[in-house]
Design an enzyme around this catalytic site. Sequence first.
Site, mmCIF file in Angstrom:
data_model
loop_
_atom_site.group_PDB
_atom_site.id
_atom_site.type_symbol
_atom_site.label_atom_id
_atom_site.label_comp_id
_atom_site.label_asym_id
_atom_site.label_seq_id
_atom_site.Cartn_x
_atom_site.Cartn_y
_atom_site.Cartn_z
ATOM 1 C CD GLU A 69 86.700 -29.725 107.048
ATOM 2 O OE1 GLU A 69 85.583 -30.367 106.673
ATOM 3 O OE2 GLU A 69 86.943 -28.689 106.432
ATOM 4 C CG ASN A 109 94.065 -27.894 105.566
ATOM 5 O OD1 ASN A 109 94.961 -27.536 106.081
ATOM 6 N ND2 ASN A 109 92.715 -27.863 104.592
ATOM 7 C CG HIS A 133 87.456 -21.592 108.188
ATOM 8 N ND1 HIS A 133 87.450 -20.855 106.889
ATOM 9 C CD2 HIS A 133 87.672 -22.947 107.316
ATOM 10 C CE1 HIS A 133 88.137 -21.144 105.747
ATOM 11 N NE2 HIS A 133 88.410 -22.603 105.840
ATOM 12 C CD GLU A 149 90.133 -24.602 104.471
ATOM 13 O OE1 GLU A 149 89.139 -24.386 104.186
ATOM 14 O OE2 GLU A 149 90.649 -25.489 103.336
ATOM 15 C CG ASP A 189 87.025 -17.507 106.246
ATOM 16 O OD1 ASP A 189 87.036 -18.370 108.116
ATOM 17 O OD2 ASP A 189 86.669 -18.160 105.768
HETATM 18 C C1 XIL Z 1 84.124 -24.999 100.732
HETATM 19 C C2 XIL Z 1 84.000 -23.552 99.621
HETATM 20 O O1 XIL Z 1 84.784 -22.589 100.044
HETATM 21 C C3 XIL Z 1 82.880 -23.763 99.141
HETATM 22 O O2 XIL Z 1 82.481 -23.194 97.649
HETATM 23 C C4 XIL Z 1 82.133 -25.513 99.155
HETATM 24 O O3 XIL Z 1 80.856 -25.433 98.867
HETATM 25 C C5 XIL Z 1 82.147 -26.193 100.640
HETATM 26 O O4 XIL Z 1 83.683 -25.883 100.608
HETATM 27 N N1 XIL Z 1 87.421 -26.141 104.782
HETATM 28 C C6 XIL Z 1 87.777 -26.644 103.623
HETATM 29 C C7 XIL Z 1 86.761 -25.763 102.650
HETATM 30 O O5 XIL Z 1 89.062 -27.730 103.301
HETATM 31 O O6 XIL Z 1 86.973 -27.128 101.258
HETATM 32 C C8 XIL Z 1 86.118 -25.434 102.791
HETATM 33 O O7 XIL Z 1 85.947 -24.894 101.276
HETATM 34 C C9 XIL Z 1 85.407 -24.384 103.289
HETATM 35 C C10 XIL Z 1 85.806 -25.478 104.758
#
Ligand code: XIL
Length: 322
Positions: free
Chosen positions: A130, A171, A207, A235, A237
């Site tokens: 990020e 990522n 996401h 990641e 969802d």
């Molecule tokens: C999130 C976790 O799922 C949470 O438990 C934590 O509080 C914050 O981070 N992008 C990412 C992940 O790269 O590391 C994040 O994970 C979700 C968004």
Amino acid sequence: IKAEESLQKNMPFPMGAALNVSLLKSNSSYRNLIIKEFNSFTAENAMKFASVHPAKDTYTWADADYLVDFALANGKRVHGHTLNWYQSLPDWVKNFQGTTADWENLLKTHIQTVVGHFKGKVASWDVVNEAVNEDGTLRSTIWLEKLGADYISRAFQYAHEADPNALLFYNDYGHEYSTTKRTAIINLVNDLKSKGIPIDGIGLQMHTNITQTDANLTAAITTAAATGLKVHISEIDISLNPANTPGATYTDALAEQQAAKYKTIVKAYNVIPKNQQFGITQWNVTDGDSWILSFYKRADWPLPFDAQYQRKAAYQGILDGV
Ligand code: XIL
């Protein structure tokens, strides 16, 4: 699909999940499901900076080691997440005072200690997470402030020195909804490649939610694949309640829309070149343990398994994508 079948047996690329170490330790339904369905694991939080490196000369490996040992004992691949993220910074880093050389040393020591600790066990890393804003500029993080834009190249070089066999990823999220951000990320990774920086892949967090268009989801994957790098949907969802509508409930109609979106994503991913398919990883395991519920404090049902560890329509959607 029969109960004894699984995602990992039926899909032509690795299928992964991000794991919560306390559930992994305490919950046998959770453990049984992940052993059966997946062949790649990511630590949801256990390998982040604040988790493994809480004080300058203190590293705490217990949770990450537990996950890695569990994964390897069950024959699973481990994807490391993440070596450099602007979130999850311990106070000692936020308060650190030093010269540019001291900051360089801090970043290098962190990355090389973590990668070195898991060398030969963790197959790949999200090296930088990020780093790009939606307007295409670099996010103003402590790393950009102290080290300049070059911190990204350095992070990849440090990781590569510590484990030359590990696959290294950039990522980020938003490829599907912001063409400006997507273009900036693609330019960034192409620039790293052209400079000979050791980067192997690009992670699309994905996401997303059911209102996202099929065209945007597909374009995100196709554009990433055009770099020639490996592509990890890292990641995923798919939210059913992105607007946090009061009184929202899980319905068959929403379940079918979600299944269709999972299918769209898998279908687009399935047609990129085989050697670029690093795999698809979902962020958490079931609708009961998804980060969305606690992080965004809303009702949601974003994953292919329900809170009772049962397969949802989305599960069939994934299978139907290939
Ligand atoms: C999130 C976790 O799922 C949470 O438990 C934590 O509080 C914050 O981070 N992008 C990412 C992940 O790269 O590391 C994040 O994970 C979700 C968004």
